[in-house]
Design a protein around this motif. Sequence first.
Motif, PDB file in Angstrom:
ATOM      1  N   ASP A  74      -0.481 -11.346   8.545  1.00 46.20           N
ATOM      2  CA  ASP A  74      -1.670 -11.188   7.709  1.00 46.20           C
ATOM      3  C   ASP A  74      -2.654 -12.307   8.040  1.00 46.20           C
ATOM      4  N   ALA A  75      -3.872 -11.936   8.436  1.00 43.73           N
ATOM      5  CA  ALA A  75      -4.869 -12.904   8.902  1.00 43.73           C
ATOM      6  C   ALA A  75      -5.732 -13.476   7.788  1.00 43.73           C
ATOM      7  N   ARG A  76      -5.534 -13.039   6.551  1.00 44.25           N
ATOM      8  CA  ARG A  76      -6.371 -13.539   5.449  1.00 44.25           C
ATOM      9  C   ARG A  76      -6.043 -14.993   5.124  1.00 44.25           C
ATOM     10  N   PHE A 120      -3.635 -14.500   0.397  1.00 42.88           N
ATOM     11  CA  PHE A 120      -2.284 -14.029   0.690  1.00 42.88           C
ATOM     12  C   PHE A 120      -1.349 -14.284  -0.493  1.00 42.88           C
ATOM     13  N   HIS A 121      -1.470 -15.455  -1.121  1.00 36.11           N
ATOM     14  CA  HIS A 121      -0.574 -15.836  -2.217  1.00 36.11           C
ATOM     15  C   HIS A 121      -1.154 -15.520  -3.600  1.00 36.11           C
ATOM     16  N   ALA A 122      -2.243 -14.745  -3.627  1.00 35.98           N
ATOM     17  CA  ALA A 122      -2.865 -14.295  -4.888  1.00 35.98           C
ATOM     18  C   ALA A 122      -3.370 -15.456  -5.731  1.00 35.98           C
ATOM     19  N   HIS A 175       0.181  -9.767  -1.172  1.00 35.78           N
ATOM     20  CA  HIS A 175       0.367  -9.402   0.225  1.00 35.78           C
ATOM     21  C   HIS A 175       1.459  -8.349   0.370  1.00 35.78           C
ATOM     22  N   ILE A 176       1.537  -7.753   1.525  1.00 35.97           N
ATOM     23  CA  ILE A 176       2.545  -6.748   1.823  1.00 35.97           C
ATOM     24  C   ILE A 176       3.904  -7.435   1.938  1.00 35.97           C
ATOM     25  N   PRO A 177       4.939  -6.908   1.303  1.00 33.95           N
ATOM     26  CA  PRO A 177       6.264  -7.541   1.382  1.00 33.95           C
ATOM     27  C   PRO A 177       6.717  -7.765   2.826  1.00 33.95           C
ATOM     28  N   PHE A 198       2.667  -6.424  14.260  1.00 36.51           N
ATOM     29  CA  PHE A 198       1.644  -5.666  13.553  1.00 36.51           C
ATOM     30  C   PHE A 198       0.715  -6.663  12.876  1.00 36.51           C
ATOM     31  N   PHE A 199      -0.567  -6.286  12.765  1.00 32.42           N
ATOM     32  CA  PHE A 199      -1.558  -7.207  12.213  1.00 32.42           C
ATOM     33  C   PHE A 199      -2.335  -6.537  11.085  1.00 32.42           C
ATOM     34  N   THR A 200      -2.599  -7.303  10.046  1.00 33.27           N
ATOM     35  CA  THR A 200      -3.361  -6.805   8.907  1.00 33.27           C
ATOM     36  C   THR A 200      -4.299  -7.904   8.425  1.00 33.27           C
ATOM     37  N   CYS A 201      -5.276  -7.515   7.588  1.00 29.83           N
ATOM     38  CA  CYS A 201      -6.218  -8.483   7.009  1.00 29.83           C
ATOM     39  C   CYS A 201      -6.886  -7.794   5.831  1.00 29.83           C
ATOM     40  N   GLY A 202      -8.168  -7.997   5.632  1.00 30.10           N
ATOM     41  CA  GLY A 202      -8.872  -7.306   4.559  1.00 30.10           C
ATOM     42  C   GLY A 202      -9.243  -5.877   4.931  1.00 30.10           C
ATOM     43  N   SER A 203      -9.893  -5.745   6.099  1.00 25.79           N
ATOM     44  CA  SER A 203     -10.360  -4.410   6.502  1.00 25.79           C
ATOM     45  C   SER A 203     -10.227  -4.159   8.003  1.00 25.79           C
ATOM     46  N   GLY A 204      -9.355  -4.909   8.673  1.00 28.22           N
ATOM     47  CA  GLY A 204      -9.095  -4.639  10.078  1.00 28.22           C
ATOM     48  C   GLY A 204      -9.938  -5.417  11.073  1.00 28.22           C
ATOM     49  N   ILE A 205     -10.773  -6.342  10.588  1.00 28.64           N
ATOM     50  CA  ILE A 205     -11.612  -7.131  11.501  1.00 28.64           C
ATOM     51  C   ILE A 205     -10.898  -8.410  11.938  1.00 28.64           C
TER      52      ILE A 205
END
Length: 273
Positions: free
Chosen positions: A172-174, A179-181, A194-196, A230-237
């Motif tokens: 997760d790139a955020r 990420f930790h709310a 975040h995603i488990p 695999f990579f994730t973030c807010g909207s894929g940027i």
Amino acid sequence: MANPIVSASWLHDQLGSPDLIILEARLDQNQSNLENQNPGLQIKGARVFDIKNNFSDTSNPLPNTFPSTEQFIDEAQKLGINKNNIIVVYDTLGIYSSPRAWWMFKTMGHSEVYVLDGGLPEWIKEGFPTENQQEQTFYPKGNFEAKLQPEFIKNKEQILENISTKKAVLIDARSSDRFHAIQEEPRVGMRSGHIPNSINVPYTELQQNGKYKSTAELKKILNLNNQPLFFTCGSGITACIVLLATELISDNPKAVYDGSWTEWGASELPIEK
């Protein structure tokens, strides 16, 4: 492993090459609240790769989602891009939206695509030629072709499955606070967390002065094993910023969760905080 990054001096030396296409990965707004310090300027001869409007599925309620192959081909041909072109992508912020454009071309099967390290700020710092941004420029239609590499894109079902199988590492790139709310999401009504089983590598940790850190530093920060990534973030940027960093140091299979937190956080899918 070919280096997907090029320097400003290398690009300057290539100016005038008949096969070269320079694209500005245009993203007028960003969730990181970064500002273009050189508004109205572009690299001389650059063409606008408009991520939000021309190279996204605008019928999808999620932002920046991957377009159809037909749409991508049509828009690339409108930019005068040919199948044999060497493409260099940059952005106005250093390295922010350009990795997204690079990844999209790779996903469409175009191998000769590169990112300008440091982007427009580095180009200007080196004293290389700029011009006023060109709007509504029309080019002779190109013959660009695409062959979609579907394994480069993951959907929410595949991400959900991976929570159990753990076959791939989800990065997760955020920011750490998102990420930790600790910090609320910038998009209204979005759950925090975040995603488990995902790990957090904020994209900002991989850069210094708008350029990627050294490969030695990247290896230390990312600490990769041989699993697919695999990579994730807010909207894929910004997910693509981290993906490109891993491309500099590893041959692991890589894919982007295109819906990212905008999709996951708005759903009933499991989250951790």
